[in-house]
Design a protein around this motif. Structure first.
Motif, mmCIF file in Angstrom:
data_model
loop_
_atom_site.group_PDB
_atom_site.id
_atom_site.type_symbol
_atom_site.label_atom_id
_atom_site.label_comp_id
_atom_site.label_asym_id
_atom_site.label_seq_id
_atom_site.Cartn_x
_atom_site.Cartn_y
_atom_site.Cartn_z
ATOM 1 N N TYR A 52 40.561 24.759 37.342
ATOM 2 C CA TYR A 52 41.338 25.960 37.625
ATOM 3 C C TYR A 52 42.801 25.546 37.558
ATOM 4 O O TYR A 52 43.111 24.347 37.479
ATOM 5 C CB TYR A 52 40.986 26.516 39.015
ATOM 6 N N LEU A 53 43.682 26.517 37.583
ATOM 7 C CA LEU A 53 45.108 26.188 37.535
ATOM 8 C C LEU A 53 45.787 26.474 38.867
ATOM 9 O O LEU A 53 46.470 25.623 39.423
ATOM 10 C CB LEU A 53 45.798 26.966 36.410
ATOM 11 N N SER A 54 45.587 27.687 39.409
ATOM 12 C CA SER A 54 46.304 28.041 40.640
ATOM 13 C C SER A 54 45.409 28.650 41.730
ATOM 14 O O SER A 54 45.827 28.731 42.872
ATOM 15 C CB SER A 54 47.434 29.024 40.313
ATOM 16 N N SER A 55 44.210 29.096 41.389
ATOM 17 C CA SER A 55 43.349 29.799 42.364
ATOM 18 C C SER A 55 42.593 28.809 43.249
ATOM 19 O O SER A 55 41.367 28.677 43.161
ATOM 20 C CB SER A 55 42.350 30.702 41.643
ATOM 21 N N GLU A 56 43.361 28.136 44.089
ATOM 22 C CA GLU A 56 42.808 27.078 44.955
ATOM 23 C C GLU A 56 41.629 27.590 45.808
ATOM 24 O O GLU A 56 40.562 26.971 45.838
ATOM 25 C CB GLU A 56 43.936 26.575 45.876
ATOM 26 N N GLU A 57 41.846 28.714 46.489
ATOM 27 C CA GLU A 57 40.824 29.213 47.422
ATOM 28 C C GLU A 57 39.567 29.646 46.703
ATOM 29 O O GLU A 57 38.446 29.368 47.132
ATOM 30 C CB GLU A 57 41.376 30.387 48.231
ATOM 31 N N LYS A 58 39.755 30.316 45.569
ATOM 32 C CA LYS A 58 38.584 30.767 44.792
ATOM 33 C C LYS A 58 37.805 29.559 44.273
ATOM 34 O O LYS A 58 36.576 29.571 44.225
ATOM 35 C CB LYS A 58 39.038 31.648 43.633
ATOM 36 N N ALA A 59 38.532 28.522 43.898
ATOM 37 C CA ALA A 59 37.875 27.313 43.391
ATOM 38 C C ALA A 59 37.049 26.657 44.500
ATOM 39 O O ALA A 59 35.912 26.231 44.274
ATOM 40 C CB ALA A 59 38.916 26.345 42.850
#
Ligand code: NAP
Length: 248
Positions: free
Chosen positions: A37-44
């Motif tokens: 992922y690039l920026s979606s830390e929580e979703k990852a």
């Protein structure tokens, strides 16, 4: 029947949308999942937990697909964490839609880097472990727009058409090592990327789609499962359009 038992799949851009659906589908079929992922830390993080709860090994890596050095690092880390890479799905991508007169050189470069250079970056890395095990399936996410073109999407279409030429060339290079390389060309699929199409009514788009609806992420994930598995063992260098008939 589980089609990917104990295979290791590396999927880029799986924190949302099509990539997320592919990760879940592959895990349902027994694959261990490395994803980026690039920026979606929580979703990852949430996806990592969801996949692990399905009984497979899963790990998310923050890695910019457009960055060559990052791809090198990613492949090394995945090989270290998972021992091998059997399947690679180059899915990460962006769109920066604009008519040519308004399209800036910066937008052009941004799209090329995220959509096309990314495919070169990671494919180059995963070829080595696949050659070692004399098997592999690489799936590159193009678009129906890369096949047909679309007004307002010159950069996006060029990047997605480039993926097709790249894939066919790599398929020819590594076929003798039992590594397959194919393209999926989705039509309009319901994700964040196409959210804007619904402004002003989705129905006007349905007229252009013989099956009369947008695609679901699961429609694409099923096609990816087929191309990742032995069900497609004699298929390489092909473009599989999953577009409700739009490519006709
Ligand atoms: P999406 O919902 O916008 O999700 C994009 C995913 O890619 C996210 O996980 C995002 O990570 C990741 N990503 C973007 N740039 C990245 C980068 N530089 N490095 C690493 N990850 C990156 O998109 P989507 O609709 O699922 O599309 C997935 C792929 O299918 C794309 O290649 C797209 O061009 C292609 N496609 C989509 C459609 C459609 O109708 N949706 C049609 C044809 C083709 P973050 O969450 O961290 O930002």
């Amino acid at each position: 029947m589980k089609l990917l038992d104990n295979k290791v799949a590396l999927i880029t851009g799986a924190s949302r949308g099509i990539g997320e659906a592919i990760a879940i589908k592959f895990a349902e079929h027994g694959a261990h999942i490395a994803f980026t992922y690039l920026s979606s830390e929580e979703k990852a993080k949430a996806l990592e937990e969801k996949l692990s709860a399905m009984g497979v090994k899963a790990k998310g890596y923050k890695s910019d697909a457009g960055d060559y050095k990052a791809a090198e690092e990613l492949a090394n880390n995945v090989a270290k964490d998972f021992n091998t890479i059997d399947i690679c799905v180059n899915n990460a991508g962006i769109s920066r839609d604009n008519l040519l007169l308004r399209l800036t050189p910066e937008q052009w470069d941004e799209v090329m880097q995220a959509n096309l250079k990314s495919v070169f970056n990671l494919t180059k890395q995963v070829i080595r472990p696949m050659m070692k095990s004399r098997s592999g399936s690489i799936i590159n996410m193009s678009s129906i727009v890369g096949v047909k073109g679309n007004a307002g999407q010159a950069a996006y279409a060029a990047s997605k058409a480039g993926i097709i030429g790249f894939t066919k060339s790599i398929a020819a290079e590594v076929g003798s090592r039992n590594i397959r390389c194919n393209v999926i060309a989705p039509g309009f699929v319901e994700t964040d990327m196409t959210h804007y199409l619904k402004d002003g009514g989705a129905e006007k788009w349905f007229e252009k789609i013989p099956l009369g609806r947008f695609g679901k992420t699961d429609d694409i994930a099923d096609a990816a499962l087929f191309l990742a598995s032995d069900m497609s063992r004699y298929i390489t260098g092909q473009v599989l359009s999953v577009c409700g008939g739009m490519s006709m």
